[in-house]
Design an enzyme around this catalytic site. Structure first.
Site, PDB file in Angstrom:
ATOM      1  N   ASN A 179      -7.746  -7.779   9.869  1.00 29.69           N
ATOM      2  CA  ASN A 179      -7.828  -8.389   8.731  1.00 29.69           C
ATOM      3  C   ASN A 179      -7.888  -9.774   8.742  1.00 29.69           C
ATOM      4  OD1 ASN A 179      -5.340  -5.826   7.764  1.00 29.69           O
ATOM      5  ND2 ASN A 179      -7.469  -5.823   7.108  1.00 29.69           N
ATOM      6  N   ASP A 221     -11.812   0.405   6.594  1.00 29.13           N
ATOM      7  CA  ASP A 221     -11.467   0.926   7.955  1.00 29.13           C
ATOM      8  C   ASP A 221     -10.582   2.030   8.164  1.00 29.13           C
ATOM      9  OD1 ASP A 221      -9.207  -0.492   8.046  1.00 29.13           O
ATOM     10  OD2 ASP A 221      -9.591  -1.883   9.697  1.00 29.13           O
ATOM     11  N   ARG A 223      -8.660  -4.168  -2.321  1.00 26.97           N
ATOM     12  CA  ARG A 223      -8.485  -5.377  -1.735  1.00 26.97           C
ATOM     13  C   ARG A 223      -9.583  -6.353  -1.805  1.00 26.97           C
ATOM     14  NH1 ARG A 223      -4.042  -4.788   1.966  1.00 26.97           N
ATOM     15  NH2 ARG A 223      -2.717  -3.379   1.108  1.00 26.97           N
ATOM     16  N   CYS A 243      -7.155  -1.131  12.965  1.00 32.89           N
ATOM     17  CA  CYS A 243      -6.303  -2.219  12.537  1.00 32.89           C
ATOM     18  C   CYS A 243      -5.773  -3.418  13.034  1.00 32.89           C
ATOM     19  CB  CYS A 243      -5.554  -1.858  11.299  1.00 32.89           C
ATOM     20  SG  CYS A 243      -5.812  -0.686  10.048  1.00 32.89           S
ATOM     21  N   ALA A 280       3.155   1.146   8.009  1.00 35.38           N
ATOM     22  CA  ALA A 280       2.785   0.202   7.268  1.00 35.38           C
ATOM     23  C   ALA A 280       1.379   0.393   6.866  1.00 35.38           C
ATOM     24  CB  ALA A 280       2.808  -1.202   8.382  1.00 35.38           C
ATOM     25  N   HIS A 301      -8.344   0.061   2.532  1.00 34.85           N
ATOM     26  CA  HIS A 301      -9.485  -0.640   3.307  1.00 34.85           C
ATOM     27  C   HIS A 301     -10.720   0.246   3.786  1.00 34.85           C
ATOM     28  CE1 HIS A 301      -6.335  -3.926   4.712  1.00 34.85           C
ATOM     29  NE2 HIS A 301      -7.012  -4.528   3.633  1.00 34.85           N
ATOM     30  N   ARG A 352       0.716 -11.727   2.496  1.00 34.75           N
ATOM     31  CA  ARG A 352      -0.147 -11.785   3.611  1.00 34.75           C
ATOM     32  C   ARG A 352      -0.729 -13.220   3.699  1.00 34.75           C
ATOM     33  NH1 ARG A 352      -3.087  -6.949   6.278  1.00 34.75           N
ATOM     34  NH2 ARG A 352      -2.811  -8.210   8.003  1.00 34.75           N
ATOM     35  N   ASN A 362       0.973  -1.139  -0.036  1.00 29.88           N
ATOM     36  CA  ASN A 362       0.031   0.032  -0.061  1.00 29.88           C
ATOM     37  C   ASN A 362       0.926   1.107   0.077  1.00 29.88           C
ATOM     38  OD1 ASN A 362       0.311   1.267   2.918  1.00 29.88           O
ATOM     39  ND2 ASN A 362      -0.436  -0.737   3.491  1.00 29.88           N
TER      40      ASN A 362
END
Ligand code: ARG
Length: 283
Positions: free
Chosen positions: A73, A172, A141, A266, A260, A170, A92, A24
């Site tokens: 996530n 959130d 995503r 998150c 990050a 995302h 991930r 990202n």
């Protein structure tokens, strides 16, 4: 597993947290630039702050999955079910087995998106806190095709919202439903149709469009437990708005995690999510 009256949040200690790849825009320029001790301290502070109003459970950290600290996530929890995430980026994907094991060991029925459609759990799927509705962000995503599948799997109405700014990849990161049906959001992160859906479904006096500055400080990436809101940083204007709505705001610097692309919300996954708003907030 939890007291009846307190929320429970899942966290994962940042023992192995670092920026070691770029998936990202926030991660750009940050590979191997993190300060591990500062990250540990910031994470502990968030954990301690949450523990003053809620339970925190920690899953074991693991080497080789530096973003597993972002437990939001791991999946989407509703009632006794969890839809396990299927990460878009290969970097991930190894987290999925860790989350699956933890969820199964904590009495959740682990469901899967068919055909491994990209789905990033409570990063992109957020329950409204006023009505029985699941908001679902897509465009970066999670795959929009997950929306009707989630509605069937969890028996809940789903409202899809298209995200258009890669910095808010995302849901959130730019949208935060708060207890009582309130909502913080950053309008420019959404396409016109999504902005119209939000305006149509959330009464104007219950929603607040944050400034770009607040959005970039991850103010929408807030953890809400009862009348408490935990976030990285909020402007005086936003603080005043939250206070008008009756919330106590706790600001905890999470700058190492922002490298990050994540902050307070998150770093947590709410585990107690009864199926309806009424049962969620019943005393
Ligand atoms: N580096 C992580 C990623 O890009 C950050 C995840 C942040 N999580 C969140 N729920 N917004 O996937």
């Amino acid at each position: 597993m939890m007291s009846k009256h307190l929320d429970t949040f899942l966290m994962c200690a940042p023992e192995h947290f670092e920026v070691s790849y770029i998936i990202n825009p926030w991660m750009e320029g940050n590979v191997a630039h993190g300060d591990h001790l500062t990250a540990q301290g910031q994470w502990q502070e968030l954990k301690h702050a949450l523990q003053s109003v809620a339970h925190v459970e920690c899953m074991p950290a693991a080497a080789g999955v530096p973003d597993m600290v972002f437990t939001a996530n791991g999946g989407l929890v509703l009632g006794d079910k969890v839809i396990l995430s299927a990460f878009k980026h290969v970097e991930r994907q190894a987290e999925e087995a860790h989350f699956s094991t933890w969820f199964a060991a904590h009495d959740l029925q682990v469901l899967h998106m068919p055909h491994d459609l990209p789905f990033e759990g409570a990063g992109d799927a957020l329950l409204d806190r006023g009505v029985d509705l699941l908001w679902f962000g897509h465009g970066h995503r999670s795959d929009v095709a997950c929306a009707p599948l989630m509605a069937d799997m969890l028996d809940i109405e789903v409202q899809a919202l298209k995200l258009v700014d890669p910095r808010f990849y995302h849901l959130d990161t730019c949208f935060c439903p708060l207890q009582g049906g309130y909502l913080l959001y950053y309008e420019d992160a959404f396409d016109a149709a999504a902005q119209a859906w939000i305006a149509a479904r959330v009464p104007v006096q219950k929603r607040f469009a944050v400034s770009a500055e607040d959005a970039l400080n991850f103010a929408c990436n807030a953890v809400n437990s009862g009348k408490h809101v935990f976030l990285n940083h909020a402007s005086t204007v936003l603080l005043a708005q939250l206070q008008r709505w009756g919330f106590s705001v706790h600001q905890i610097a999470l700058t190492e995690f922002m490298r990050a692309g994540g902050a307070a919300k998150c770093l947590t996954l709410k585990m107690n999510e009864p199926h309806t708003v009424r049962s969620r907030y019943a005393a």
